[in-house]
Design a protein around this motif. Structure first.
Motif, PDB file in Angstrom:
ATOM      1  N   THR A  41       0.844  -1.196   0.000  1.00  0.00           N
ATOM      2  CA  THR A  41       0.000   0.000   0.000  1.00  0.00           C
ATOM      3  C   THR A  41       0.876   1.242   0.000  1.00  0.00           C
ATOM      4  OG1 THR A  41      -0.093   0.097   2.419  1.00  0.00           O
ATOM      5  CG2 THR A  41      -1.749  -1.272   1.304  1.00  0.00           C
ATOM      6  N   ASP A  42       0.238   2.404  -0.213  1.00  0.00           N
ATOM      7  CA  ASP A  42       0.993   3.660  -0.192  1.00  0.00           C
ATOM      8  C   ASP A  42       1.658   3.864   1.162  1.00  0.00           C
ATOM      9  OD1 ASP A  42       0.177   4.129  -2.769  1.00  0.00           O
ATOM     10  OD2 ASP A  42      -1.495   5.427  -2.198  1.00  0.00           O
ATOM     11  N   GLY A  43       0.946   3.535   2.247  1.00  0.00           N
ATOM     12  CA  GLY A  43       1.503   3.695   3.585  1.00  0.00           C
ATOM     13  C   GLY A  43       2.674   2.766   3.839  1.00  0.00           C
ATOM     14  N   GLU A  44       2.593   1.544   3.332  1.00  0.00           N
ATOM     15  CA  GLU A  44       3.688   0.595   3.513  1.00  0.00           C
ATOM     16  C   GLU A  44       4.928   1.031   2.759  1.00  0.00           C
ATOM     17  OE1 GLU A  44       1.165  -3.556   4.231  1.00  0.00           O
ATOM     18  OE2 GLU A  44       1.664  -2.897   2.197  1.00  0.00           O
ATOM     19  N   ARG A  45       4.768   1.573   1.556  1.00  0.00           N
ATOM     20  CA  ARG A  45       5.920   2.067   0.803  1.00  0.00           C
ATOM     21  C   ARG A  45       6.507   3.312   1.438  1.00  0.00           C
ATOM     22  NH1 ARG A  45       2.579   0.858  -3.694  1.00  0.00           N
ATOM     23  NH2 ARG A  45       2.101   3.076  -3.957  1.00  0.00           N
ATOM     24  N   GLU A  46       5.679   4.110   2.096  1.00  0.00           N
ATOM     25  CA  GLU A  46       6.136   5.350   2.705  1.00  0.00           C
ATOM     26  C   GLU A  46       6.865   5.108   4.032  1.00  0.00           C
ATOM     27  OE1 GLU A  46       6.947   9.263   3.447  1.00  0.00           O
ATOM     28  OE2 GLU A  46       6.124   8.437   1.582  1.00  0.00           O
ATOM     29  N   GLU A  63       9.943   5.614   2.139  1.00  0.00           N
ATOM     30  CA  GLU A  63       9.726   6.920   1.520  1.00  0.00           C
ATOM     31  C   GLU A  63       9.454   6.776   0.025  1.00  0.00           C
ATOM     32  OE1 GLU A  63      13.203   9.125   2.535  1.00  0.00           O
ATOM     33  OE2 GLU A  63      12.514   9.565   4.568  1.00  0.00           O
ATOM     34  N   ASN A  64       8.675   5.734  -0.313  1.00  0.00           N
ATOM     35  CA  ASN A  64       8.250   5.470  -1.697  1.00  0.00           C
ATOM     36  C   ASN A  64       9.417   5.197  -2.635  1.00  0.00           C
ATOM     37  OD1 ASN A  64       5.364   5.671  -1.507  1.00  0.00           O
ATOM     38  ND2 ASN A  64       5.623   7.872  -1.201  1.00  0.00           N
ATOM     39  N   GLN A  65      10.550   4.770  -2.092  1.00  0.00           N
ATOM     40  CA  GLN A  65      11.722   4.487  -2.906  1.00  0.00           C
ATOM     41  C   GLN A  65      12.277   3.106  -2.557  1.00  0.00           C
ATOM     42  OE1 GLN A  65      13.471   6.343  -5.253  1.00  0.00           O
ATOM     43  NE2 GLN A  65      12.150   8.135  -5.227  1.00  0.00           N
ATOM     44  N   LEU A  87      11.692  -2.176  10.488  1.00  0.00           N
ATOM     45  CA  LEU A  87      10.717  -1.356   9.762  1.00  0.00           C
ATOM     46  C   LEU A  87       9.295  -1.662  10.240  1.00  0.00           C
ATOM     47  CD1 LEU A  87      12.213  -1.616   6.175  1.00  0.00           C
ATOM     48  CD2 LEU A  87      12.275   0.360   7.695  1.00  0.00           C
ATOM     49  N   PRO A  88       8.443  -0.651  10.348  1.00  0.00           N
ATOM     50  CA  PRO A  88       7.097  -0.854  10.910  1.00  0.00           C
ATOM     51  C   PRO A  88       6.170  -1.690  10.035  1.00  0.00           C
ATOM     52  CG  PRO A  88       7.332   1.386  10.061  1.00  0.00           C
ATOM     53  CD  PRO A  88       8.690   0.767  10.021  1.00  0.00           C
ATOM     54  N   GLY A  89       6.458  -1.751   8.733  1.00  0.00           N
ATOM     55  CA  GLY A  89       5.547  -2.461   7.830  1.00  0.00           C
ATOM     56  C   GLY A  89       5.688  -3.966   7.840  1.00  0.00           C
ATOM     57  N   GLY A  90       6.735  -4.495   8.488  1.00  0.00           N
ATOM     58  CA  GLY A  90       6.936  -5.941   8.495  1.00  0.00           C
ATOM     59  C   GLY A  90       7.308  -6.472   7.129  1.00  0.00           C
ATOM     60  N   ILE A  91       6.835  -7.694   6.825  1.00  0.00           N
ATOM     61  CA  ILE A  91       7.159  -8.360   5.563  1.00  0.00           C
ATOM     62  C   ILE A  91       5.879  -8.696   4.820  1.00  0.00           C
ATOM     63  CG2 ILE A  91       8.151 -10.430   4.501  1.00  0.00           C
ATOM     64  CD1 ILE A  91      10.170 -10.548   6.741  1.00  0.00           C
ATOM     65  N   VAL A  92       5.874  -8.408   3.519  1.00  0.00           N
ATOM     66  CA  VAL A  92       4.814  -8.869   2.618  1.00  0.00           C
ATOM     67  C   VAL A  92       5.436  -9.913   1.709  1.00  0.00           C
ATOM     68  CG1 VAL A  92       3.196  -8.243   0.801  1.00  0.00           C
ATOM     69  CG2 VAL A  92       3.568  -6.680   2.723  1.00  0.00           C
ATOM     70  N   ILE A  93       4.868 -11.114   1.714  1.00  0.00           N
ATOM     71  CA  ILE A  93       5.445 -12.227   0.963  1.00  0.00           C
ATOM     72  C   ILE A  93       4.567 -12.558  -0.235  1.00  0.00           C
ATOM     73  CG2 ILE A  93       4.275 -13.946   2.414  1.00  0.00           C
ATOM     74  CD1 ILE A  93       6.768 -15.713   2.113  1.00  0.00           C
ATOM     75  N   THR A  94       5.205 -12.776  -1.373  1.00  0.00           N
ATOM     76  CA  THR A  94       4.480 -13.104  -2.595  1.00  0.00           C
ATOM     77  C   THR A  94       5.378 -13.947  -3.480  1.00  0.00           C
ATOM     78  OG1 THR A  94       3.143 -12.150  -4.392  1.00  0.00           O
ATOM     79  CG2 THR A  94       5.200 -11.032  -3.852  1.00  0.00           C
ATOM     80  N   GLY A  95       4.960 -14.217  -4.711  1.00  0.00           N
ATOM     81  CA  GLY A  95       5.707 -15.081  -5.618  1.00  0.00           C
ATOM     82  C   GLY A  95       5.131 -16.484  -5.643  1.00  0.00           C
ATOM     83  N   GLY A  96       5.437 -17.220  -6.719  1.00  0.00           N
ATOM     84  CA  GLY A  96       4.853 -18.541  -6.912  1.00  0.00           C
ATOM     85  C   GLY A  96       5.126 -19.513  -5.781  1.00  0.00           C
ATOM     86  N   ALA A  97       6.361 -19.529  -5.244  1.00  0.00           N
ATOM     87  CA  ALA A  97       6.703 -20.462  -4.178  1.00  0.00           C
ATOM     88  C   ALA A  97       6.030 -20.108  -2.859  1.00  0.00           C
ATOM     89  CB  ALA A  97       8.214 -20.518  -3.992  1.00  0.00           C
ATOM     90  N   ALA A  98       5.531 -18.874  -2.726  1.00  0.00           N
ATOM     91  CA  ALA A  98       4.849 -18.469  -1.494  1.00  0.00           C
ATOM     92  C   ALA A  98       3.486 -19.134  -1.352  1.00  0.00           C
ATOM     93  CB  ALA A  98       4.690 -16.951  -1.462  1.00  0.00           C
ATOM     94  N   SER A  99       2.987 -19.740  -2.424  1.00  0.00           N
ATOM     95  CA  SER A  99       1.699 -20.430  -2.355  1.00  0.00           C
ATOM     96  C   SER A  99       1.798 -21.781  -1.658  1.00  0.00           C
ATOM     97  CB  SER A  99       1.138 -20.629  -3.768  1.00  0.00           C
ATOM     98  OG  SER A  99       2.015 -21.444  -4.550  1.00  0.00           O
ATOM     99  N   LEU A 100       3.015 -22.220  -1.351  1.00  0.00           N
ATOM    100  CA  LEU A 100       3.203 -23.482  -0.648  1.00  0.00           C
ATOM    101  C   LEU A 100       2.614 -23.371   0.759  1.00  0.00           C
ATOM    102  CD1 LEU A 100       4.589 -26.308  -0.914  1.00  0.00           C
ATOM    103  CD2 LEU A 100       6.574 -25.283   0.212  1.00  0.00           C
ATOM    104  N   PRO A 101       1.729 -24.268   1.160  1.00  0.00           N
ATOM    105  CA  PRO A 101       1.123 -24.202   2.498  1.00  0.00           C
ATOM    106  C   PRO A 101       2.181 -24.193   3.593  1.00  0.00           C
ATOM    107  CG  PRO A 101      -0.039 -25.804   1.141  1.00  0.00           C
ATOM    108  CD  PRO A 101       1.174 -25.384   0.355  1.00  0.00           C
ATOM    109  N   GLY A 102       2.012 -23.312   4.559  1.00  0.00           N
ATOM    110  CA  GLY A 102       2.940 -23.215   5.679  1.00  0.00           C
ATOM    111  C   GLY A 102       4.111 -22.289   5.461  1.00  0.00           C
TER     112      GLY A 102
END
Length: 463
Positions: A196-201, A221-223, A318-333
């Protein structure tokens, strides 16, 4: 930002090529068609077989054209963050126009000035991301066009990458008969939709688990501030299963998808499934717990490598933590295991667009989103040639002469710009002062010049 236009993204991944066709209408992005084709032309995110990659690109484009009913020519292409370097850069020019109004051409020239720096011969500039402009000492300006000033400065981040990777991508796109309109670093594209915009900021880590490699990128800071790539991805999990269970890659991939789990303690050793092993006539029984141990061992190694890289730059605070994505992230657990290793909040991201509801399409969707939401300043920064402004009479300016004049900074203007910025009366007086006309003197006649020389020497001889 452009409206009512069709955008096409090309995501050249290790295991597959993805093409997404989308239309941007009234502030909304609508997916028209998707094409996916498996490829063996890449290894760990890097092209190793151009011909195989080109064949896969053509097939993916063909599928996307059939589903969308459009002809694909222009594409936005993602480049992996392998060995990219992010460096601050600074540019400064004198405003070229007579009335000192800053135009697109001035913005382009100051960005070009920021690019004039020493870059290793084995590296190329991928992009320049403007942070702020400074007009006569006034900083924090995001878009200086239309303002009046003498001196224009730019602070930006320059992203460079290995020349081999960049060349191979461009070559593949060219051989596939496509026109590359923009080259975007994959984490920057993915962040457009995954964060989100807040997470990038405020600061967030984007973890992308691909087939051939896994990357972590820090946005603040959006960079894009930091990126690290571990050369292990979902393919390595499949390879481990294949080697340990002595089965084919195809069978190992199927086992991972149907029975795989990332945390062994959450599985049972009483649940069995059959595995076709090489060299044996009858399938072998394997329990889910044993399969999960194989998967967990590889993912633990990958996550721990990424954690060490993030700890070196203090990114885990960092306050936003981690956002995980990508094909291998679909693995359960996988999300739960990442939380245990990194010890900070981890949340998954999956696109919600029809036909793209899988984490492997995050980069593809991010590329078209990045292209349609790109503002004018960043669009100028991505241009390879300067824009052609129009004179008052409606005729295009001479590009070579205007570019040359903008490069040759007026030292008096630059020296006095700070005083002018702090003294509005002086600035008004400078604007009212008439400009001196540029005059050119015709060269003297060469024959007359030599005649005078001869006459001079003749007079000396007579004396």
């Amino acid at each position: 930002m452009h409206h009512n236009r069709v955008y096409v993204s090309l995501d050249i991944g290790t295991t597959s090529i993805k093409v997404v066709v989308a239309e941007y209408v009234k502030g909304q992005l609508n997916v028209l068609g998707v094409g996916t084709e498996k490829t063996n032309g890449l290894s760990r995110g890097v092209i190793v077989d151009i011909d195989d990659t080109v064949t896969a690109i053509k097939e993916a484009v063909k599928i996307a054209e059939q589903k969308s009913g459009t002809t694909i020519k222009d594409v936005v292409v993602g480049i992996p963050s392998n060995q990219i370097q992010i460096e601050p850069c600074h540019g400064m020019i004198a405003v070229a126009s007579d009335n000192r109004e800053i135009t697109d051409k001035d913005v382009y020239n100051v960005i070009a000035a920021a690019k004039v720096r020493s870059v290793a011969p084995e590296r190329d500039i991928i992009s320049v991301l403007p942070e702020e402009f400074i007009v006569d000492g006034f900083d924090g300006i995001k878009d200086p066009r239309g303002m009046i000033g003498v001196r224009l400065e730019l602070h930006a981040n320059m992203i460079t990458g290995p020349r081999t990777i960049i060349h191979n991508i461009k070559r593949c796109v060219q051989k596939a008969g496509l026109n590359l309109i923009d080259l975007v670093v994959q984490p920057i594209a993915s962040a457009q939709v995954a964060l989100t915009d807040g997470e990038r900021e405020f600061g967030t880590i984007l973890l992308d688990m691909g087939g051939g490699q896994t990357s972590v990128s820090i946005f603040h800071e959006n960079q894009l501030k930091f990126s690290f790539v571990d050369q292990e991805g979902g393919e390595f999990v499949t390879r481990d299963i294949s080697i340990i269970l002595n089965t084919s890659q195809k069978s190992a991939e199927q086992l991972k998808r149907e029975y795989g789990y990332a945390i062994a303690s959450h599985t049972s050793d009483q649940e069995f499934f059959s595995v076709e092993t090489i060299g044996k006539k009858e399938p072998v029984k394997v329990d889910e717990h044993y399969l999960a141990e194989i998967i967990e061992a590889r993912l633990l190694q990958t996550f721990q490598t990424l954690k060490r890289a993030l700890a070196e730059v203090d990114g885990l605070r960092l306050p936003g933590g981690i956002v995980i994505t990508g094909g291998a992230a679909s693995l359960p657990g996988a999300v739960e295991l990442a939380e245990e290793v990194f010890e900070i909040p981890v949340k998954p991201f999956m696109p919600d667009q029809m036909g793209l509801r899988h984490p492997s399409y995050t980069t593809s969707l991010g590329l078209v989103t990045y292209a349609c939401q790109l503002d004018d300043i960043h669009r100028i920064a991505q241009q390879s040639e300067a824009p052609h402004p129009i004179t008052e009479k409606g005729a295009p300016m001479n590009q070579s002469s205007s570019s040359e004049s903008s490069r040759n900074l007026n030292t008096n203007d630059l020296a006095n710009s700070k005083e002018t910025a702090s003294n509005p009366q002086k600035q008004t007086a400078q604007k009212a002062r008439p400009k001196a006309k540029h005059t050119t003197t015709k060269p003297n006649n060469p024959n007359g010049f030599w005649a005078r020389i001869k006459a001079f020497f003749k007079s000396l001889m007579e004396e």
